[in-house]
Scaffold this motif. Sequence first.
Motif, short mmCIF file in Angstrom:
data_model
loop_
_atom_site.label_atom_id
_atom_site.label_comp_id
_atom_site.label_asym_id
_atom_site.label_seq_id
_atom_site.Cartn_x
_atom_site.Cartn_y
_atom_site.Cartn_z
N ALA A 184 0.84 -1.20 0.00
CA ALA A 184 0.00 0.00 0.00
C ALA A 184 0.88 1.25 0.00
O ALA A 184 1.54 1.55 0.99
CB ALA A 184 -0.92 0.00 1.21
N PHE A 221 5.70 -5.25 -0.55
CA PHE A 221 4.42 -5.94 -0.30
C PHE A 221 4.58 -7.14 0.64
O PHE A 221 5.65 -7.71 0.79
CB PHE A 221 3.78 -6.38 -1.61
N LYS A 252 0.62 -7.24 -11.08
CA LYS A 252 -0.28 -6.94 -9.96
C LYS A 252 -1.31 -5.92 -10.43
O LYS A 252 -1.12 -5.31 -11.49
CB LYS A 252 0.52 -6.35 -8.79
N ALA A 260 6.24 4.02 0.21
CA ALA A 260 5.76 2.71 -0.25
C ALA A 260 6.57 1.61 0.43
O ALA A 260 7.79 1.66 0.47
CB ALA A 260 5.88 2.60 -1.76
N ASN A 262 -1.73 -1.98 -4.10
CA ASN A 262 -1.21 -2.94 -5.08
C ASN A 262 -1.54 -4.34 -4.60
O ASN A 262 -1.12 -4.74 -3.52
CB ASN A 262 0.30 -2.78 -5.23
N ARG A 298 1.75 3.79 -17.01
CA ARG A 298 1.97 5.04 -16.28
C ARG A 298 0.72 5.92 -16.39
O ARG A 298 0.71 7.01 -15.87
CB ARG A 298 3.22 5.76 -16.81
N GLU A 344 -3.27 -2.37 -9.39
CA GLU A 344 -3.14 -1.23 -8.48
C GLU A 344 -4.50 -0.56 -8.37
O GLU A 344 -5.00 0.00 -9.33
CB GLU A 344 -2.10 -0.26 -9.06
P1 ADP Z 1 5.23 1.20 -9.40
O1 ADP Z 1 6.27 2.18 -8.92
O2 ADP Z 1 5.22 0.98 -10.84
O3 ADP Z 1 3.86 1.49 -8.86
P2 ADP Z 1 6.54 -0.72 -7.70
O4 ADP Z 1 7.26 -1.93 -8.16
O5 ADP Z 1 7.33 0.39 -7.11
O6 ADP Z 1 5.63 -0.24 -8.87
O7 ADP Z 1 5.47 -1.20 -6.64
C1 ADP Z 1 4.61 -0.38 -5.99
C2 ADP Z 1 4.07 -1.18 -4.84
O8 ADP Z 1 3.56 -2.41 -5.30
C3 ADP Z 1 5.10 -1.54 -3.76
O9 ADP Z 1 4.52 -1.38 -2.51
C4 ADP Z 1 5.38 -2.97 -4.07
O10 ADP Z 1 5.85 -3.69 -2.95
C5 ADP Z 1 4.01 -3.45 -4.49
N1 ADP Z 1 4.04 -4.74 -5.18
C6 ADP Z 1 4.97 -5.19 -6.05
N2 ADP Z 1 4.70 -6.47 -6.40
C7 ADP Z 1 3.57 -6.83 -5.74
C8 ADP Z 1 2.79 -8.03 -5.65
N3 ADP Z 1 3.13 -9.11 -6.32
N4 ADP Z 1 1.72 -8.02 -4.85
C9 ADP Z 1 1.38 -6.92 -4.16
N5 ADP Z 1 2.06 -5.78 -4.21
C10 ADP Z 1 3.15 -5.73 -4.97
#
Ligand code: ADP
Length: 700
Positions: free
Chosen positions: A192, A276, A450, A273, A322, A438, A452
Amino acid sequence: MAFDFASFGCMVFDDREMKKRLPDGIYDCLKQSIHEGESLHPEIADTVAEAMMNWAVEKGATHYTHWFQPMTSITAGKHDSFIAPQKDGSVLLHFSGKELIKGEPDASSFPSGGLRNTFEARGYTTWDCTSPAFVRDGTLYIPTAFCSYTGEALDMKTPLLRSMSAISEQALRLIRLFGNTTSRRVNATVGAEQEYFLLDRRMYEKRLDLKICGRTLFGARPPKGQEMDDHYFGRIRLRVAEFMQQLDEELWKLGVTAKTKHNEAAPAQHELAPIFDTVNVSTDHNQLTMEIMRIVAKKNGLACLLHEKPFANVNGSGKHNNWSLSTDDGRNLLDPGKLDPRQVTYENLQFFVVLCAIISAVDKHADLLRMSAAVAGNDHRLGMSEAPPTIISIFLGEQLTSMLERAAQGGGIDSGSCGALFDDVAVLPTLQRDDSDRNRTSPFAFTGNKFEFRTVGSSASIATANYVLNTIVAESLEEFCGRLENPKNSLDDEVRAIIAETMREHGRIIYNGNNYTQEWVEEAKRRGLPNLTNTVDASRAIVSEESIRVLEKYRVLSRVECESRCEIKLENYSKVITIEAKTMLEMVERQYLPAVISYAGRCADSYNALKAAGVENRSLHSLVEKLSQNISEISGAYDALEATLCQLQSPLSTLENAQFCRDRICPLMQKLRLAVDTAEINVAEESWPTPNYTDLLHRV
Ligand code: ADP
Ligand code: MG
């Protein structure tokens, strides 16, 4: 000094501590419960409790608390000490298995939405051993679920845990079909992202609206807002950097995997952030993150605002939820795998079934998902071209959408084995992560592995959004598993049929365009997608027959539990609006109106003085006229709001009250704000009684 990462999680009773402090057999038994998401076996409870207490005391704890999440956005718990008095006047420390497993707090002061009569005020808390205990400020925190005496869930966590079992069961069925025989559980995983504002505390203290309501109820537009787009990912100011570092360190000690920090789009806005985790741990950690943000801010002479919309005309804050599904041995079910259309693998097929389950679930229950993000504060944020609209839709990206469409249109699939699912396609060696992910405008976006969910507000617990997601996806998975376990022809054919049906019946929920446009609002209407524009309408989605049916089916919430949640949401909405309205009246009566009156008087004096000196100044005269006009408008708007607020006291149902607040009170609040904001521009800065937007947004 650099953080010593050996102390990461040092305040958590985690696996390392359990292993070190528990006899092998008991450790294995506890691990089994944690792994399977079950409750603890009573026979081992005493041993676990004692080990936990000894550890906690070493960490400075004198008390323990059953930490729970009532149906508000915050957490609660009473603190009991470990002491057991002895005959000789000394004390021993004692913590029994029974005390670890079960608590009996008085439930009467928490919202129950009619679930609990005051004469039956007892509630139960039970240890959720799947989320680790930790020590904070001299207290051992034991994460718990909170139920009424008669067993109804009085909290956010109980339905979340129930939904986790539901989705695990159905997802396990699915992965078995595609050849996975080893994984034992499928977890919903969540990261989150938390947005927040940081203000100078002295400025904050001078604003009653911020202190009481968490948002500004007045404030003229500043000369510089976020027009320059110079804050996002910009350099982090020293004071903020210090705050962020202390926050990270506090969170790390508690095992919260704070990972990314940066400035957000609006001035004074930032984001954190975490990495996860399983969704119930993420939910607990997000609550801790919000609490610790507030505390660390205060220690640093700052104020942390978690409200969805602290400032008009400046972007508000959300919580990007997410969400994915992952086996206990770490396989992500939303990872498409290598996608070669000529050689589709089991992994790919499974991915497409999960994807279809989500598409179909979100389309069927879009209103319920919208409900999960409904709070008064979020009404100011959603649909304002800064956050997703109130219409729920899914972003998949062009590439994935067209793959689904092609698969849906048919063509031959080799029977028996995994043949060509996409027979007419040019080579797509791997699914490229779509750049348009994006596209920040979608409420529910696929981002590579995942989804979002961006509608959730910044102040809310993420539990509701996730128990809704888990439940509705479990339902679609169950339906698809039923079909795939008895396919008419081959598994491949059945998968294709599922894709075709999903695209035909639920494809309308997919939208890859700009969600901020008016065209989308109209297009969504043509597609028949619900658009619940406000919290009152959205809250009612949880008591539709369809919502109750699905939540009951997976024993996530019973009918009365659904009704109670609706009741609480509506009640909370009315309370928030009423408190805001009263705060406005107080600020106007005691601060703004006197300020404008006295400034108008001073201007009139100056005008008269000039006139006495033989100078007739028309500009000054018209300023006095304007100020006098401001006074009349403010007074008029004040009277109207006050009179209407009084009518709320007549006996209305919870729903009628909420509707009254939305339809009658809110517009009058708008009007009063406009009158005051207009006056603000006419009054000299030193005569204005509260810090203005520039003071608030650009002083840290
Ligand atoms: P972005 O910056 O593109 O939004 P990130 O990789 O930085 O993507 O991830 C954003 C959030 O999503 C982080 O909190 C990350 O831990 C979470 N996240 C990544 N993979 C998963 C997953 N498989 N399940 C749940 N959350 C995830
Ligand atoms: Mg993100």
